[in-house]
Design an enzyme around this catalytic site. Structure first.
Site, PDB file in Angstrom:
ATOM      1  N   SER A 123       0.866  -1.187   0.000  1.00  0.00           N
ATOM      2  CA  SER A 123       0.000   0.000   0.000  1.00  0.00           C
ATOM      3  C   SER A 123       0.900   1.233   0.000  1.00  0.00           C
ATOM      4  CB  SER A 123      -0.931  -0.005   1.219  1.00  0.00           C
ATOM      5  OG  SER A 123      -0.188  -0.115   2.410  1.00  0.00           O
ATOM      6  N   HIS A 163      -3.322  -6.333   2.323  1.00  0.00           N
ATOM      7  CA  HIS A 163      -2.423  -7.371   2.816  1.00  0.00           C
ATOM      8  C   HIS A 163      -3.078  -8.743   2.909  1.00  0.00           C
ATOM      9  CE1 HIS A 163       0.275  -4.184   4.988  1.00  0.00           C
ATOM     10  NE2 HIS A 163       0.326  -4.115   3.669  1.00  0.00           N
ATOM     11  N   GLU A 222      -4.721  -3.204   9.202  1.00  0.00           N
ATOM     12  CA  GLU A 222      -3.965  -3.784  10.319  1.00  0.00           C
ATOM     13  C   GLU A 222      -4.685  -3.580  11.645  1.00  0.00           C
ATOM     14  OE1 GLU A 222       0.040  -2.327  10.502  1.00  0.00           O
ATOM     15  OE2 GLU A 222       0.279  -2.337   8.332  1.00  0.00           O
ATOM     16  N   GLU A 230       1.809  -9.967   6.516  1.00  0.00           N
ATOM     17  CA  GLU A 230       2.608  -9.586   7.682  1.00  0.00           C
ATOM     18  C   GLU A 230       2.479 -10.575   8.832  1.00  0.00           C
ATOM     19  OE1 GLU A 230       1.798  -5.488   8.567  1.00  0.00           O
ATOM     20  OE2 GLU A 230       2.594  -4.812   6.643  1.00  0.00           O
ATOM     21  N   ASP A 267      -4.452   0.397  11.906  1.00  0.00           N
ATOM     22  CA  ASP A 267      -4.028   1.103  10.691  1.00  0.00           C
ATOM     23  C   ASP A 267      -5.027   0.783   9.585  1.00  0.00           C
ATOM     24  OD1 ASP A 267      -2.873   2.272   8.494  1.00  0.00           O
ATOM     25  OD2 ASP A 267      -1.237   0.826   8.324  1.00  0.00           O
ATOM     26  N   GLU A 287      -3.653   4.971  12.788  1.00  0.00           N
ATOM     27  CA  GLU A 287      -2.743   5.362  11.706  1.00  0.00           C
ATOM     28  C   GLU A 287      -3.499   5.540  10.395  1.00  0.00           C
ATOM     29  OE1 GLU A 287       0.731   3.156   9.092  1.00  0.00           O
ATOM     30  OE2 GLU A 287       0.531   2.628  11.213  1.00  0.00           O
ATOM     31  N   ASP A 300       1.048   8.291   7.803  1.00  0.00           N
ATOM     32  CA  ASP A 300       1.902   7.401   7.007  1.00  0.00           C
ATOM     33  C   ASP A 300       1.936   7.904   5.571  1.00  0.00           C
ATOM     34  OD1 ASP A 300       3.254   5.365   5.714  1.00  0.00           O
ATOM     35  OD2 ASP A 300       1.704   3.856   6.002  1.00  0.00           O
ATOM     36  N   LYS A 318       9.289   5.036   7.797  1.00  0.00           N
ATOM     37  CA  LYS A 318       9.679   3.929   6.929  1.00  0.00           C
ATOM     38  C   LYS A 318      10.873   4.402   6.119  1.00  0.00           C
ATOM     39  CE  LYS A 318       4.979   2.073   6.174  1.00  0.00           C
ATOM     40  NZ  LYS A 318       3.842   2.065   5.220  1.00  0.00           N
ATOM     41  N   HIS A 336       8.073  -1.528   9.556  1.00  0.00           N
ATOM     42  CA  HIS A 336       8.532  -2.421   8.487  1.00  0.00           C
ATOM     43  C   HIS A 336       7.710  -2.137   7.234  1.00  0.00           C
ATOM     44  CE1 HIS A 336       5.135  -5.547   9.355  1.00  0.00           C
ATOM     45  NE2 HIS A 336       4.728  -4.308   9.566  1.00  0.00           N
ATOM     46  N   LYS A 362       6.376  -1.203  14.675  1.00  0.00           N
ATOM     47  CA  LYS A 362       5.561  -2.325  14.206  1.00  0.00           C
ATOM     48  C   LYS A 362       6.363  -3.100  13.178  1.00  0.00           C
ATOM     49  CE  LYS A 362       2.877   0.119  10.620  1.00  0.00           C
ATOM     50  NZ  LYS A 362       1.525   0.241  10.041  1.00  0.00           N
TER      51      LYS A 362
END
Length: 437
Positions: free
Chosen positions: A40, A161, A170, A213, A248, A294, A319, A344, A372, A395
Site C-alpha cells: 500500500s 495485505h 492492520e 505480515e 491502521d 494510523e 503514514d 519507513k 517495516h 511495528k
C-alpha cells in the site's frame, strides 16, 4: 576508513518479489543491506526502480537498480573518499545529487537506500560500536541510556495485505503493561497463539491462513468483528488491561473520488464521507482499548485529518500523509493534521533523511512510530534504528514469519546486550509516545 567496494545483487523479499541487496566492503569487514518494499504505497514515497520487463518476475525485476549501484552510485561513493564513520549524511547527499530527481526515480530509491543502510553498518563497525549506538549519534540521541520499544504486532490482517473482505489493513496488539521488551514479546506471542485458537473455533482451520505480515485473515468485514476477536484473545491469554490495541486502516487503499469505500474488496460499495468515517473511528475509540490510529484518511485529505485531530485523544499517525518526508511533516505540523509520524526508511530512500524527518517530528512535540513494510526481508536494520532514535514503539508484523521475527529477535538481543553491559535501559511501556522526550 575508506570504502573498498560496493556490489549490488538481485534477491527476493518476503512476497517473492525481487529486491536490492548491497555488500559494502571496508577495512573493517563486509556489510550487507537488503531493502524492503510496500504494497500500500502512497504517491509521495520515493520511487523504487523496477525493470518493467514482463518476461521476468512480472516486470518486478531490479537489475537496473543493481546496475545503477554497480556502475554509477558505488563507484562515485568510493571515489569520493567519504568515510561512513563520520560522513554518512554526505554519502546520502552525494547519491541524491547523482540521482537528480525529486523522488529518486532516476537511479532508484531501492538502489540508494541499500548503500545508505550498508554504509551505516560500516560506520558503526569503524567506530567499534553497535549499530543502534551509531544511529543514536547520527540522530543526536543519548548514547548512555536507551529505551526499548513497545512492539505493536499486526495479528489480524485486512486491506491490501489479505484476501478477506476487511477494508482496514492492520489490527495490532501492544503490550504497554509489560516490564521489559522480552516480556512484551512473550505476551504478544501468547495472545497470538490464543487468537489462532479462537479464529479456528469460530471460522474453521482455513481461516488461520496468514496475511503478508503474519497476521490471521479470517472472513470478516467489519472492524468491530476484528476488535472483538482481539479483546477476546487478550483476555483469554490472561493479559486484559495490559495489552492495548492499534489500528491502521490504511485509508488511501479505499479512498475514491466520492468518499471512502469500505466495501472495496467485496464488489458491494459501502461509501462513507470523511465525517461519517471519522464518526466510525470515534465509536471504535470509545468502545475498545485503542491507543493508536494510523492513516484514518487519505494521503491528501488534510481537512479530515486536521478536523479529527482537534478532538483525537490517541496517537494519530501519518503514514501516506507524510511519507517520512520532512517537507510533508512541516506541512502537517502547520495544519495540525496529526501528532505522530510513521517512519519507513524506504519511503524517503536514505537513512539520514529518515532521521532528519524524525527530528522534525520530535521538534514539534510529536511521536515517531517505526515501521517495516509488507514486502520485507530478513534485514533487521529498523530494530537498531528504533532503539537509536528512542522512538518508544515500532511495528514489524506478527510474531510469525522469519522476516518479521528477525526484528523482534534483534531487539531482544539489544536488550540483553545493554543489560549485560550495565548500560541504562528501560522499557517504554505506557509512555511509548513520549519515550524520546
Amino acid at each position: 576508513m575508506a570504502i573498498q567496494s560496493i556490489r549490488a545483487s538481485q534477491r527476493l523479499d518476503s512476497r517473492g518479489k525481487p529486491t536490492v541487496q548491497v555488500d559494502l566492503k571496508s577495512s573493517h569487514g563486509t556489510f550487507r543491506a537488503l531493502v524492503p518494499s510496500g504494497a500500500s504505497k502512497g504517491d509521495y514515497e520515493a520511487v523504487e526502480l523496477r525493470d518493467g520487463d514482463p518476461s521476468a518476475f512480472q516486470g518486478n525485476g531490479v537489475t537496473k537498480a543493481c546496475d545503477n549501484v554497480n556502475r554509477i552510485l558505488g563507484p562515485k561513493v568510493i571515489e569520493s573518499g567519504l568515510d561512513p564513520a563520520r560522513d554518512l549524511k554526505k554519502i546520502d547527499e552525494l547519491m541524491i545529487r547523482l540521482d537528480g530527481s525529486a523522488d529518486k526515480s532516476k537511479l532508484g530509491a531501492n538502489a540508494i537506500l541499500a548503500i545508505s543502510m550498508a554504509a551505516a553498518r560500516a560506520g558503526a563497525a569503524a567506530q567499534a560500536v553497535e549499530l543502534y549506538e551509531f544511529l543514536a549519534g547520527e540522530g543526536a540521541s543519548p548514547v548512555n541510556e536507551y529505551v526499548m520499544p513497545v512492539p505493536f504486532m499486526n495479528v489480524l490482517n485486512g486491506g491490501d495485505h489479505s484476501g478477506n473482505p476487511m477494508a482496514f489493513q492492520e489490527f495490532m496488539i501492544a503490550p504497554t503493561g509489560a516490564a521489559s521488551f522480552a516480556e512484551a514479546v512473550q505476551w504478544n506471542a501468547e495472545t497470538y497463539a490464543t487468537l489462532k485458537g479462537i479464529v479456528q473455533d469460530k471460522y474453521g482451520m482455513a481461516a488461520t491462513g496468514l496475511g503478508d505480515e503474519g497476521g490471521f485473515a479470517p472472513p470478516i468485514g467489519h472492524p468491530e468483528e476484528a476488535l472483538d476477536l482481539l479483546v477476546a484473545a487478550i483476555a483469554k491469554a490472561g493479559h486484559e488491561g495490559k495489552i492495548k490495541i492499534g489500528i491502521d486502516p490504511a485509508s488511501q487503499s479505499f479512498f475514491q473520488k466520492d468518499g471512502y469505500n469500505l466495501g472495496f474488496k467485496t464488489g458491494k460499495p459501502n461509501i462513507l464521507d470523511a465525517a461519517e468515517l471519522g464518526e466510525l473511528y470515534r465509536q471504535l475509540l470509545d468502545k475498545y482499548p485503542i491507543v493508536l490510529l494510523e492513516d484514518p484518511f487519505g494521503q491528501d485529505d488534510w481537512d479530515a485529518f486536521s478536523k479529527f485531530n482537534e478532538s483525537c485523544g490517541v496517537e494519530l499517525v501519518g503514514d501516506d500523509l507524510l511519507a517520512t518526508n520532512i517537507n510533508r511533516v512541516k506541512e502537517a505540523v502547520q495544519k495540525h493534521a496529526c501528532n505522530s509520524m510513521l517512519l519507513k526508511v524506504n519511503q524517503i530512500g536514505t537513512v539520514t533523511e529518515a532521521i532528519a524527518a524524525a527530528q522534525e517530528a520530535y521538534s514539534a512535540g510529536w511521536s515517531v512510530f517505526v515501521s517495516h513494510r509488507s514486502g520485507e526481508t530478513t534485514d533487521d536494520f529498523i530494530a537498531d534504528l528504533t532503539v537509536g532514535l528512542r522512538t518508544g514503539h515500532l511495528k514489524s508484523g506478527a510474531p510469525a514469519r522469519g522476516e518479521r521475527v528477525a526484528k523482534y529477535n534483534r531487539l531482544m538481543d539489544i536488550e540483553d546486550d545493554l543489560q549485560l553491559r550495565k548500560v541504562s535501559v528501560r522499557y517504554a511501556g505506557a509512555s511509548f509516545r513520549s519515550a524520546h522526550h
